[in-house]
Motif scaffolding. Structure first.
Motif, PDB file in Angstrom:
ATOM      1  N   VAL A 198       0.821  -1.215   0.000  1.00 49.00           N
ATOM      2  CA  VAL A 198       0.000   0.000   0.000  1.00 49.00           C
ATOM      3  C   VAL A 198       0.854   1.263   0.000  1.00 49.00           C
ATOM      4  O   VAL A 198       0.325   2.379   0.064  1.00 49.00           O
ATOM      5  CB  VAL A 198      -1.003   0.014   1.170  1.00 49.00           C
ATOM      6  CG1 VAL A 198      -1.944  -1.170   1.072  1.00 49.00           C
ATOM      7  CG2 VAL A 198      -0.283   0.034   2.504  1.00 49.00           C
ATOM      8  N   GLY A 199       2.166   1.091  -0.084  1.00 50.37           N
ATOM      9  CA  GLY A 199       3.054   2.241  -0.162  1.00 50.37           C
ATOM     10  C   GLY A 199       4.480   1.796   0.070  1.00 50.37           C
ATOM     11  O   GLY A 199       4.741   0.656   0.490  1.00 50.37           O
ATOM     12  N   ALA A 200       5.410   2.690  -0.216  1.00 46.66           N
ATOM     13  CA  ALA A 200       6.826   2.359  -0.035  1.00 46.66           C
ATOM     14  C   ALA A 200       7.081   1.934   1.404  1.00 46.66           C
ATOM     15  O   ALA A 200       6.614   2.576   2.350  1.00 46.66           O
ATOM     16  CB  ALA A 200       7.689   3.556  -0.410  1.00 46.66           C
ATOM     17  N   GLY A 201       7.804   0.817   1.539  1.00 48.41           N
ATOM     18  CA  GLY A 201       8.149   0.302   2.852  1.00 48.41           C
ATOM     19  C   GLY A 201       7.099  -0.563   3.506  1.00 48.41           C
ATOM     20  O   GLY A 201       7.320  -1.107   4.597  1.00 48.41           O
ATOM     21  N   ILE A 202       5.945  -0.756   2.836  1.00 46.35           N
ATOM     22  CA  ILE A 202       4.842  -1.521   3.415  1.00 46.35           C
ATOM     23  C   ILE A 202       4.443  -2.640   2.464  1.00 46.35           C
ATOM     24  O   ILE A 202       4.065  -2.380   1.316  1.00 46.35           O
ATOM     25  CB  ILE A 202       3.610  -0.636   3.675  1.00 46.35           C
ATOM     26  CG1 ILE A 202       3.982   0.583   4.522  1.00 46.35           C
ATOM     27  CG2 ILE A 202       2.501  -1.437   4.352  1.00 46.35           C
ATOM     28  CD1 ILE A 202       2.894   1.627   4.586  1.00 46.35           C
ATOM     29  N   THR A 203       4.562  -3.891   2.930  1.00 47.14           N
ATOM     30  CA  THR A 203       4.131  -5.028   2.126  1.00 47.14           C
ATOM     31  C   THR A 203       3.359  -5.991   3.012  1.00 47.14           C
ATOM     32  O   THR A 203       3.527  -5.999   4.238  1.00 47.14           O
ATOM     33  CB  THR A 203       5.315  -5.774   1.493  1.00 47.14           C
ATOM     34  OG1 THR A 203       6.146  -6.313   2.536  1.00 47.14           O
ATOM     35  CG2 THR A 203       6.140  -4.850   0.613  1.00 47.14           C
ATOM     36  N   ASP A 204       2.542  -6.829   2.367  1.00 48.62           N
ATOM     37  CA  ASP A 204       1.781  -7.817   3.139  1.00 48.62           C
ATOM     38  C   ASP A 204       1.403  -8.980   2.252  1.00 48.62           C
ATOM     39  O   ASP A 204       1.391  -8.872   1.016  1.00 48.62           O
ATOM     40  CB  ASP A 204       0.526  -7.202   3.748  1.00 48.62           C
ATOM     41  CG  ASP A 204       0.128  -7.877   5.059  1.00 48.62           C
ATOM     42  OD1 ASP A 204      -0.651  -7.287   5.812  1.00 48.62           O
ATOM     43  OD2 ASP A 204       0.601  -9.015   5.322  1.00 48.62           O
ATOM     44  N   LYS A 205       1.114 -10.117   2.900  1.00 58.29           N
ATOM     45  CA  LYS A 205       0.811 -11.342   2.184  1.00 58.29           C
ATOM     46  C   LYS A 205      -0.610 -11.323   1.642  1.00 58.29           C
ATOM     47  O   LYS A 205      -1.525 -10.790   2.255  1.00 58.29           O
ATOM     48  CB  LYS A 205       0.975 -12.536   3.130  1.00 58.29           C
ATOM     49  CG  LYS A 205       2.390 -12.731   3.641  1.00 58.29           C
ATOM     50  CD  LYS A 205       2.463 -13.885   4.624  1.00 58.29           C
ATOM     51  CE  LYS A 205       3.891 -14.065   5.140  1.00 58.29           C
ATOM     52  NZ  LYS A 205       3.975 -15.167   6.124  1.00 58.29           N
TER      53      LYS A 205
END
Lengths: 116, 115
Positions: free
Chosen positions: A50-57
């Motif tokens: 949802v933005g730079a530095g943020i990831t999710d499965k």
């Protein structure tokens, strides 16, 4: 305006090898996604950001990793490739919540991966 | 959980005839519904979406879709099919699961327009 660019378009891997699928977008979109497409199965979400530095499965993350160091780039890493990872991989992006473009995904052309 | 179902793997239509590609949905709350098209060896392209308002939504290439809340359906339609409409069509629903705010896709329907 290139939209969403994926590389490579095709790749053959041997079992146990690793590789990275590249995805870049030039639309300043906040949200980015990786899907895999298997015949008759539709698209399954692997990872999202949802933005730079943020990831999710997503729904099917096992065997994959991602990073999002910039807004533009969202690479997908395959570690220890397995035949079950043979698929077509699509990267997509969207501006994010709010606005007329919200939820309208722009897709790349895809990367066809074969693991032998 | 949000889901969509496309009951037909393949739809065959003669050129010039009307076409319908079926989609039903299951969501909690108000549905955001989408149709995408995929041509061979290409990524998916957005056709149209329903969020609110008129039940008949018009989109690209002369396609339209009808939202029917009582039947939980969102069928894709076109009054007169072209051979160039032959492609793989996906219905999708907005999926807020885990904050992804992405889309959950159906399995796809192959549309074949015969000359």
């Amino acid at each position: 305006n290139a939209g969403v660019t994926q590389t490579p378009k095709f790749r053959i891997l041997k079992i146990g090898q690793s590789m990275t699928l590249q995805c870049a977008q030039d639309m300043n979109h906040n949200y980015m996604y990786w899907y895999r497409q298997d015949p008759g199965m539709g698209l399954k979400l692997i990872y999202y950001s949802v933005g730079a530095g943020i990831t999710d499965k997503g729904e099917v993350p096992n065997g994959y990793n991602v990073s999002r160091s910039t807004t533009e780039d969202f690479p997908l890493r395959l570690e220890l490739a397995a035949p079950s990872q043979t698929s077509v991989y699509f990267c997509a992006s969207t501006p994010g919540q709010g606005g007329s473009g919200a939820n309208v995904l722009t897709f790349g052309a895809g990367s066809r991966l074969t693991v032998l | 959980a949000q889901s969509v179902a496309q009951p037909e793997d393949q739809v065959n239509v003669a050129e010039g005839n009307p076409l319908t590609v079926k989609c039903t949905y299951s969501v909690s709350g108000n549905p955001y519904l989408f149709w995408y098209v995929q041509y061979p060896n290409r990524g998916l392209q957005f056709l149209l979406k329903y969020i609110t308002g008129d039940n008949l939504v018009k989109g690209s290439y002369g396609f339209e879709a009808e939202f029917n809340k009582s039947q939980t359906s969102f069928h894709l339609k076109k009054p007169s099919a072209l051979v160039s409409d032959s492609a793989l069509y996906f219905c999708a629903v907005r999926d807020l699961r885990g904050g992804a705010d992405g889309l959950t896709f159906g399995k796809g329907t192959h549309l074949i327009i015969q000359p």
